[in-house]
Design a protein around this motif. Structure first.
Motif, short mmCIF file in Angstrom:
data_model
loop_
_atom_site.label_atom_id
_atom_site.label_comp_id
_atom_site.label_asym_id
_atom_site.label_seq_id
_atom_site.Cartn_x
_atom_site.Cartn_y
_atom_site.Cartn_z
N PRO A 23 0.86 -1.16 -0.02
CA PRO A 23 0.13 -0.01 -0.05
C PRO A 23 0.89 1.20 -0.08
CG PRO A 23 0.04 -0.84 2.21
CD PRO A 23 0.95 -2.03 1.31
N LEU A 24 0.63 2.28 -0.81
CA LEU A 24 1.30 3.41 -0.80
C LEU A 24 0.55 4.73 -0.23
CD1 LEU A 24 2.54 3.10 -4.73
CD2 LEU A 24 3.80 2.65 -2.52
N THR A 25 1.34 5.42 0.44
CA THR A 25 0.81 6.71 1.03
C THR A 25 0.66 7.65 -0.37
OG1 THR A 25 2.80 6.57 2.02
CG2 THR A 25 0.98 7.04 3.30
N PRO A 26 -0.36 8.47 -0.27
CA PRO A 26 -0.27 9.47 -1.30
C PRO A 26 0.93 10.55 -1.07
CG PRO A 26 -2.15 9.83 0.27
CD PRO A 26 -1.47 8.62 0.50
N ARG A 27 1.59 10.72 -2.30
CA ARG A 27 2.73 11.45 -2.36
C ARG A 27 2.43 12.35 -3.56
NH1 ARG A 27 6.47 10.32 1.40
NH2 ARG A 27 5.93 8.64 2.39
N ASP A 28 3.33 13.50 -3.49
CA ASP A 28 3.15 14.72 -4.17
C ASP A 28 4.55 15.05 -4.99
OD1 ASP A 28 0.10 15.10 -3.98
OD2 ASP A 28 0.77 16.20 -2.12
N VAL A 29 4.44 15.16 -6.21
CA VAL A 29 5.74 15.58 -6.80
C VAL A 29 5.96 17.08 -6.63
CG1 VAL A 29 6.58 16.32 -9.11
CG2 VAL A 29 5.34 14.25 -8.97
N PHE A 30 7.20 17.18 -6.28
CA PHE A 30 7.55 18.61 -5.85
C PHE A 30 8.73 19.14 -6.62
CE2 PHE A 30 9.91 21.15 -2.43
CZ PHE A 30 9.70 22.40 -2.59
N VAL A 31 8.63 20.00 -7.45
CA VAL A 31 9.65 20.89 -8.21
C VAL A 31 9.90 22.11 -7.89
CG1 VAL A 31 10.57 21.00 -10.80
CG2 VAL A 31 8.91 19.25 -9.94
N PRO A 32 10.74 22.28 -6.91
CA PRO A 32 11.02 23.82 -6.45
C PRO A 32 11.62 24.61 -7.35
CG PRO A 32 12.41 22.42 -5.36
CD PRO A 32 11.60 21.45 -6.03
N PRO A 33 11.36 26.00 -7.72
CA PRO A 33 12.16 26.84 -8.65
C PRO A 33 13.40 27.42 -7.82
CG PRO A 33 10.07 27.98 -7.71
CD PRO A 33 10.00 26.40 -7.37
N ILE A 34 14.55 27.60 -8.60
CA ILE A 34 15.66 27.93 -8.05
C ILE A 34 15.75 29.28 -7.80
CG2 ILE A 34 18.43 28.13 -8.45
CD1 ILE A 34 18.12 25.07 -10.01
N LEU A 35 16.17 29.97 -6.93
CA LEU A 35 16.29 31.26 -6.69
C LEU A 35 17.51 32.00 -6.89
CD1 LEU A 35 13.90 31.40 -3.32
CD2 LEU A 35 13.17 31.78 -5.73
N TYR A 36 18.69 31.23 -6.50
CA TYR A 36 19.85 31.55 -6.63
C TYR A 36 20.69 30.44 -6.89
CZ TYR A 36 24.51 33.55 -5.65
OH TYR A 36 25.90 34.06 -5.72
N THR A 55 10.73 26.74 -1.29
CA THR A 55 10.18 25.61 -0.53
C THR A 55 8.84 26.01 -0.18
OG1 THR A 55 11.06 26.14 1.57
CG2 THR A 55 12.38 24.58 0.08
N SER A 56 8.32 27.15 -0.47
CA SER A 56 7.05 27.28 0.22
C SER A 56 5.76 26.83 -0.66
CB SER A 56 6.84 29.09 -0.16
OG SER A 56 6.66 29.26 -1.57
N ASP A 57 6.15 25.84 -1.40
CA ASP A 57 4.61 25.33 -1.95
C ASP A 57 5.05 23.90 -1.77
OD1 ASP A 57 3.44 27.23 -2.94
OD2 ASP A 57 4.27 27.14 -5.05
N ALA A 58 6.11 23.48 -0.70
CA ALA A 58 6.52 21.90 -0.39
C ALA A 58 5.08 21.13 0.02
CB ALA A 58 7.61 21.72 0.19
N SER A 114 12.00 15.72 -10.30
CA SER A 114 12.38 15.89 -11.73
C SER A 114 13.02 17.37 -11.71
CB SER A 114 11.18 16.14 -12.62
OG SER A 114 10.46 17.28 -12.56
N GLY A 115 13.59 17.65 -12.67
CA GLY A 115 14.65 18.73 -12.66
C GLY A 115 14.12 20.10 -13.00
N ASN A 116 14.72 21.06 -12.29
CA ASN A 116 14.19 22.39 -12.46
C ASN A 116 15.48 23.29 -12.60
OD1 ASN A 116 12.03 23.95 -12.87
ND2 ASN A 116 11.47 24.28 -10.50
N PHE A 117 15.60 23.94 -13.91
CA PHE A 117 16.73 24.81 -14.38
C PHE A 117 16.71 26.31 -13.52
CE2 PHE A 117 16.30 22.56 -18.61
CZ PHE A 117 16.67 21.19 -17.97
N SER A 118 18.03 26.62 -13.29
CA SER A 118 18.25 28.21 -12.83
C SER A 118 18.25 29.00 -14.43
CB SER A 118 19.27 28.11 -12.26
OG SER A 118 20.52 28.09 -12.98
#
Ligand code: NAG
Ligand code: NAG
Ligand code: NAG
Length: 130
Positions: A23-36, A55-58, A114-118
């Protein structure tokens, strides 16, 4: 040979069956934008800098909470790993600027799910460019 191949196929099938039965717990994809670094950032070889990301939308449950950062140049991801195995919720991680050719077309890619580009930024200090 034939036997060991079909045996390993059976082993993989058994593994997949047991994985899908877990059984899997529900998990969300998180792709935070780079600030610096941001557009206009200039790094010098050997310096240390904190890469930061938002990380505000984590989500509460993240699919992959471990992050790693790789270097890109001229729109391509290079094999250079700047940092690995950190908690993606930290929002910052210190990296050492690698000894690479000078250029204004570097980017970082922050991987969690997944990847997020600066944006493109500059690395200088080697005195070599091409
Ligand atoms: C997060 O996971 C926990 C269990 O690990 C679960 O009880 C909870 O409902 C999940 N929350 C969300 C928002 O998915
Ligand atoms: C990176 O951030 C940490 C935590 O705020 C701080 O202690 C450290 O000095 C910073 N490193 C650099 C190179 O600014
Ligand atoms: C960064 O530079 C590369 C190559 O010079 C270019 O293909 C890409 O579109 C640029 N990316 C951004 C976000 O400006």
């Amino acid at each position: 040979m034939k036997f060991s191949v079909s045996a390993s196929i059976a082993a993989v099938a058994a593994l997949l069956a047991s994985a899908s039965a877990t059984p899997l717990t529900p998990r969300d994809v998180f792709v935070p934008p780079i600030l610096y670094p941001h557009a206009g950032t200039v790094w010098t070889v050997g310096q240390r800098h904190n890469v930061t990301w938002d990380t505000s939308d984590a989500p509460v449950n993240i699919t992959n909470g471990k992050g790693f950062i790789m270097l890109r140049k001229a729109g391509l991801t290079t094999p250079v790993i700047l940092q690995n195995n950190f908690n993606i919720r930290l929002g910052r991680i210190e990296v050492t600027v690698p000894w690479v050719v000078d250029g204004s077309d570097y980017q970082l890619v922050l991987f969690g799910d997944s990847g997020n580009f600066s944006p493109n930024f500059t690395i200088q200090g080697s005195g070599l460019a091409f």
